[in-house]
Scaffold this active site. Structure first.
Site: not given
Ligand code: FNR
Length: 348
Positions: A106, A128, A154, A218, A242
């Site tokens: 991230s 981002y 993203t 994404k 997400h």
């Molecule tokens: C995320 N996700 C996410 N996506 C992204 O592009 N940048 C980010 O910084 C974050 N931060 C983030 C924090 C937390 C705590 C979660 C749970 C999720 C989304 C992540 O990349 C992903 O799309 C989802 O978490 C996928 O779903 P599952 O596997 O958690 O069910």
């Protein structure tokens, strides 16, 4: 460890983590309708396995964007890994490196790109874009210099979806030094540093020429958008809502994956995330045409118990995927498109 121990990792983490951190990882946006239905959506996929096939050797190896990997199961980008464990992204990276998995870092990471890359992991930067695109350039340059092999843009977060906390938030209670350490000091206060509200296909081209890296988009959930990404030069399209943390009531990834794969038509790789929790879920994703599946919360829950637990997760998922592949009559999950059962299962 029992094969189903992964089902208990969230509960174990609930005891291990401060309440605001546990809540932050778990939560969805709005009423959490989308977050709640993600897991169940994979359960609805049905296989029609082959029999009378030689399944002596099963091979999970794959190549994504030119990188050779031991598994098609990757680690999705997640913020605040250092709130889950003091070693944060570095521990996550060590486990991914040992497992031969790709890790997406991230842009909010609390560990430096150099430290993450020092583990030897294959890693991609998640980014981002800021309203003033040029402000993102130092971050991109640091990632390229540290050896990121791709950049993941993203696109589902023009604004951060509202989450409802029934207590103090992670933002109020954890060390701000665990976040965004790869940005220049004072970045967030600069005019133009806010997330871009005007992203377009030209940003894919811009990111590609600025970094020289393959661009993954994404947060795509529609075939028409997937096509626009490919036409703008995306090397991969990542089907994701997400984790239900952006627009609530958004369709589950499992429901739209096949249509996105058809629209991409082999012109780019296709990845998916959202609610995947087992090797059978990954086989279902690959049966719908995904080249790889990514996990967000599951590795975070494991990280709460440390690097060894994350590595155990990778090993268990690989064992489950190997078993499911063999039982489907295949020697690689990359052949799984052929075992998707016709809809409705076997006709009326
Ligand atoms: C995320 N996700 C996410 N996506 C992204 O592009 N940048 C980010 O910084 C974050 N931060 C983030 C924090 C937390 C705590 C979660 C749970 C999720 C989304 C992540 O990349 C992903 O799309 C989802 O978490 C996928 O779903 P599952 O596997 O958690 O069910």
């Amino acid at each position: 460890m029992d094969a189903n121990w992964l089902d208990g990792v969230e509960e174990a983490a609930r005891h291990a983590l401060p309440a605001p951190v546990h809540r932050y990882i778990r939560q969805g946006a709005g009423a959490s309708v989308t977050a709640a239905e993600a897991g169940r959506s994979w359960d609805r996929i049905r296989f029609a396995p082959h029999v009378l096939r030689d399944v002596t050797d099963v091979d999970l190896r794959t190549t994504l964007l030119g990188s050779d990997l031991s598994t098609p199961i990757g680690v999705a980008p997640t913020t605040f890994q250092r709130a889950a464990h003091p070693d944060g992204e570095v521990a996550m990276a060590r486990a991914a490196a040992d497992a031969g998995s790709v890790m997406v870092v991230s842009s909010n990471a609390g560990s430096t790109f150099v430290d993450i890359a020092g583990t030897g992991v294959t890693w991609w930067l998640q980014a981002y874009l800021s309203a003033d695109r040029t402000l993102t350039e130092p971050l991109l340059r640091r990632a390229v210099d540290a050896g990121a092999r791709a950049v993941v843009l993203t696109v589902d977060t023009p604004v951060v979806g509202t989450k409802h906390d029934d207590g103090p938030t992670v933002w109020e209670t954890t060390d701000p030094g665990w976040l965004r350490v790869n940005f220049d000091a004072g970045y967030d206060d600069l005019p133009g540093a806010q997330k871009a509200l005007d992203l377009g296909p030209h940003d894919i081209e811009w990111l590609s020429s600025t970094t020289g890296l393959p661009v993954v988009v994404k947060g795509v959930l529609r075939p028409d958008d997937a096509r626009r990404c490919v036409q703008a030069g995306a090397a991969a399209v990542w089907v994701s809502n997400h984790g239900g943390r952006q627009l609530d009531r958004t369709v589950a990834s499992a429901e739209v994956l096949e249509s996105v794969v058809a629209a991409v038509g082999g012109d780019a790789e296709v990845y998916v995330d959202g609610g995947l929790r087992s090797g059978s879920d990954v086989l279902a994703a690959m049966a719908l045409g995904a080249d790889a599946a990514f996990l967000g919360r599951l590795p975070l829950w494991c990280l709460a118990a440390g690097e060894e637990r994350v590595l155990a997760m990778h090993r268990t998922l690989a064992a489950q995927l190997t078993e499911a592949t063999r039982l489907a009559g295949l020697s690689s999950p990359s052949q799984a498109v052929g075992v998707l059962a016709p809809k409705p299962p076997f006709g009326p």
